[in-house]
Design a protein around this motif. Structure first.
Motif, PDB file in Angstrom:
ATOM      1  N   LYS A   4       8.762  -7.829   6.646  1.00 22.43           N
ATOM      2  CA  LYS A   4       9.182  -7.042   7.806  1.00 22.43           C
ATOM      3  C   LYS A   4      10.113  -5.911   7.407  1.00 22.43           C
ATOM      4  CE  LYS A   4       8.491 -10.491  11.307  1.00 22.43           C
ATOM      5  NZ  LYS A   4       9.001 -11.182  12.456  1.00 22.43           N
ATOM      6  N   ALA A   5      10.920  -6.136   6.374  1.00 27.57           N
ATOM      7  CA  ALA A   5      11.845  -5.090   5.917  1.00 27.57           C
ATOM      8  C   ALA A   5      11.077  -3.866   5.421  1.00 27.57           C
ATOM      9  CB  ALA A   5      12.741  -5.624   4.814  1.00 27.57           C
ATOM     10  N   LEU A   6       9.971  -4.084   4.699  1.00 24.65           N
ATOM     11  CA  LEU A   6       9.175  -2.963   4.198  1.00 24.65           C
ATOM     12  C   LEU A   6       8.461  -2.235   5.333  1.00 24.65           C
ATOM     13  CD1 LEU A   6       7.594  -4.459   0.965  1.00 24.65           C
ATOM     14  CD2 LEU A   6       9.396  -2.760   1.133  1.00 24.65           C
ATOM     15  N   ILE A   7       8.000  -2.988   6.314  1.00 26.21           N
ATOM     16  CA  ILE A   7       7.328  -2.371   7.463  1.00 26.21           C
ATOM     17  C   ILE A   7       8.312  -1.512   8.244  1.00 26.21           C
ATOM     18  CG2 ILE A   7       6.166  -2.833   9.650  1.00 26.21           C
ATOM     19  CD1 ILE A   7       5.039  -5.375   8.340  1.00 26.21           C
ATOM     20  N   ASN A   8       9.502  -2.047   8.490  1.00 25.47           N
ATOM     21  CA  ASN A   8      10.522  -1.279   9.211  1.00 25.47           C
ATOM     22  C   ASN A   8      10.942  -0.043   8.437  1.00 25.47           C
ATOM     23  OD1 ASN A   8      10.511  -3.080  11.302  1.00 25.47           O
ATOM     24  ND2 ASN A   8      12.206  -4.295  10.514  1.00 25.47           N
ATOM     25  N   LYS A   9      11.060  -0.192   7.125  1.00 19.88           N
ATOM     26  CA  LYS A   9      11.467   0.930   6.277  1.00 19.88           C
ATOM     27  C   LYS A   9      10.431   2.048   6.321  1.00 19.88           C
ATOM     28  CE  LYS A   9      13.034   1.910   1.601  1.00 19.88           C
ATOM     29  NZ  LYS A   9      13.217   1.363   0.262  1.00 19.88           N
ATOM     30  N   SER A  10       9.139   1.696   6.321  1.00 23.33           N
ATOM     31  CA  SER A  10       8.098   2.725   6.336  1.00 23.33           C
ATOM     32  C   SER A  10       7.970   3.386   7.704  1.00 23.33           C
ATOM     33  CB  SER A  10       6.760   2.142   5.919  1.00 23.33           C
ATOM     34  OG  SER A  10       6.279   1.276   6.902  1.00 23.33           O
ATOM     35  N   LYS A  20       5.473   8.947   3.246  1.00 23.21           N
ATOM     36  CA  LYS A  20       4.914   8.165   4.345  1.00 23.21           C
ATOM     37  C   LYS A  20       3.800   7.255   3.841  1.00 23.21           C
ATOM     38  CE  LYS A  20       2.933   8.525   8.912  1.00 23.21           C
ATOM     39  NZ  LYS A  20       2.111   7.359   8.692  1.00 23.21           N
ATOM     40  N   ARG A  21       3.820   5.991   4.247  1.00 24.67           N
ATOM     41  CA  ARG A  21       2.789   5.026   3.868  1.00 24.67           C
ATOM     42  C   ARG A  21       1.985   4.646   5.094  1.00 24.67           C
ATOM     43  NH1 ARG A  21       0.861   3.950  -1.067  1.00 24.67           N
ATOM     44  NH2 ARG A  21       0.749   1.707  -0.995  1.00 24.67           N
ATOM     45  N   ASN A  22       0.666   4.686   4.966  1.00 31.29           N
ATOM     46  CA  ASN A  22      -0.192   4.181   6.027  1.00 31.29           C
ATOM     47  C   ASN A  22      -0.210   2.666   5.945  1.00 31.29           C
ATOM     48  OD1 ASN A  22      -1.016   6.701   7.002  1.00 31.29           O
ATOM     49  ND2 ASN A  22      -2.495   6.880   5.356  1.00 31.29           N
ATOM     50  N   ARG A  23      -0.061   2.009   7.077  1.00 35.32           N
ATOM     51  CA  ARG A  23      -0.061   0.549   7.112  1.00 35.32           C
ATOM     52  C   ARG A  23      -1.048   0.051   8.152  1.00 35.32           C
ATOM     53  NH1 ARG A  23       3.395  -2.318   4.283  1.00 35.32           N
ATOM     54  NH2 ARG A  23       5.037  -1.209   3.223  1.00 35.32           N
ATOM     55  N   CYS A  24      -1.590  -1.116   7.881  1.00 34.49           N
ATOM     56  CA  CYS A  24      -2.527  -1.758   8.797  1.00 34.49           C
ATOM     57  C   CYS A  24      -1.819  -2.054  10.116  1.00 34.49           C
ATOM     58  CB  CYS A  24      -3.045  -3.042   8.158  1.00 34.49           C
ATOM     59  SG  CYS A  24      -4.131  -4.001   9.217  1.00 34.49           S
ATOM     60  N   ARG A  29      -0.348  -4.472   5.983  1.00 32.54           N
ATOM     61  CA  ARG A  29      -0.695  -4.238   4.581  1.00 32.54           C
ATOM     62  C   ARG A  29      -0.754  -2.735   4.298  1.00 32.54           C
ATOM     63  NH1 ARG A  29      -3.807  -6.934   0.407  1.00 32.54           N
ATOM     64  NH2 ARG A  29      -5.096  -5.422  -0.685  1.00 32.54           N
ATOM     65  N   SER A  30      -0.217  -2.323   3.143  1.00 39.04           N
ATOM     66  CA  SER A  30      -0.156  -0.897   2.828  1.00 39.04           C
ATOM     67  C   SER A  30      -1.296  -0.443   1.927  1.00 39.04           C
ATOM     68  CB  SER A  30       1.171  -0.572   2.157  1.00 39.04           C
ATOM     69  OG  SER A  30       1.287  -1.271   0.940  1.00 39.04           O
ATOM     70  N   ARG A  35      -8.415   4.876   6.942  1.00 38.63           N
ATOM     71  CA  ARG A  35      -7.814   5.782   7.926  1.00 38.63           C
ATOM     72  C   ARG A  35      -8.603   5.839   9.221  1.00 38.63           C
ATOM     73  NH1 ARG A  35      -6.740  11.305   4.828  1.00 38.63           N
ATOM     74  NH2 ARG A  35      -6.474  10.306   2.837  1.00 38.63           N
ATOM     75  N   LYS A  36      -9.919   5.806   9.101  1.00 37.70           N
ATOM     76  CA  LYS A  36     -10.772   5.930  10.283  1.00 37.70           C
ATOM     77  C   LYS A  36     -10.512   4.808  11.290  1.00 37.70           C
ATOM     78  CE  LYS A  36     -15.597   6.395  11.627  1.00 37.70           C
ATOM     79  NZ  LYS A  36     -16.986   6.451  11.157  1.00 37.70           N
ATOM     80  N   PHE A  37     -10.264   3.606  10.791  1.00 37.21           N
ATOM     81  CA  PHE A  37     -10.061   2.449  11.661  1.00 37.21           C
ATOM     82  C   PHE A  37      -8.598   2.045  11.774  1.00 37.21           C
ATOM     83  CE2 PHE A  37     -14.306   2.099   9.787  1.00 37.21           C
ATOM     84  CZ  PHE A  37     -15.070   2.087  10.936  1.00 37.21           C
ATOM     85  N   GLN A  38      -7.735   2.584  10.910  1.00 38.70           N
ATOM     86  CA  GLN A  38      -6.299   2.302  10.879  1.00 38.70           C
ATOM     87  C   GLN A  38      -5.992   0.833  10.618  1.00 38.70           C
ATOM     88  OE1 GLN A  38      -4.671   3.904  14.477  1.00 38.70           O
ATOM     89  NE2 GLN A  38      -4.884   6.004  13.764  1.00 38.70           N
ATOM     90  N   ILE A  39      -6.847   0.190   9.817  1.00 39.75           N
ATOM     91  CA  ILE A  39      -6.608  -1.191   9.416  1.00 39.75           C
ATOM     92  C   ILE A  39      -6.962  -1.354   7.938  1.00 39.75           C
ATOM     93  CG2 ILE A  39      -6.888  -2.280  11.677  1.00 39.75           C
ATOM     94  CD1 ILE A  39      -9.752  -2.869  11.024  1.00 39.75           C
ATOM     95  N   CYS A  40      -6.502  -2.447   7.344  1.00 41.06           N
ATOM     96  CA  CYS A  40      -6.785  -2.698   5.932  1.00 41.06           C
ATOM     97  C   CYS A  40      -8.174  -3.322   5.775  1.00 41.06           C
ATOM     98  CB  CYS A  40      -5.721  -3.600   5.329  1.00 41.06           C
ATOM     99  SG  CYS A  40      -5.737  -5.274   5.994  1.00 41.06           S
TER     100      CYS A  40
END
Length: 61
Positions: A4-10, A20-24, A29-30, A35-40
């Motif tokens: 959760k710390a990494l998600i909040n940080k991004s 900037k990191r794209n996350r699911c 998950r990073s 990108r098209k579906f915005q999920i991993c």
């Protein structure tokens, strides 16, 4: 699962755009992010096999 710390940080405003990191949207998950579906890829595979992603069909040959 991402910590959760990494998600909040991004999600914070970054000083530089490159950081900037794209996350699911489902699991956070990073890596292996579509990108098209915005999920991993892991979540994509699960949803596609259930038939919940429109326009995607499981390949078989």
């Amino acid at each position: 699962m991402a910590r959760k710390a990494l998600i909040n940080k991004s999600n914070q405003a970054q000083k530089f755009k490159v950081r900037k990191r794209n996350r699911c949207k489902l699991c956070g998950r990073s890596r292996a992010y579509y990108r098209k579906f915005q999920i991993c890829r892991c979540c994509f595979r699960l949803l596609a096999s259930k038939g919940e992603v429109p326009g995607v069909r499981k390949a078989s040959w």
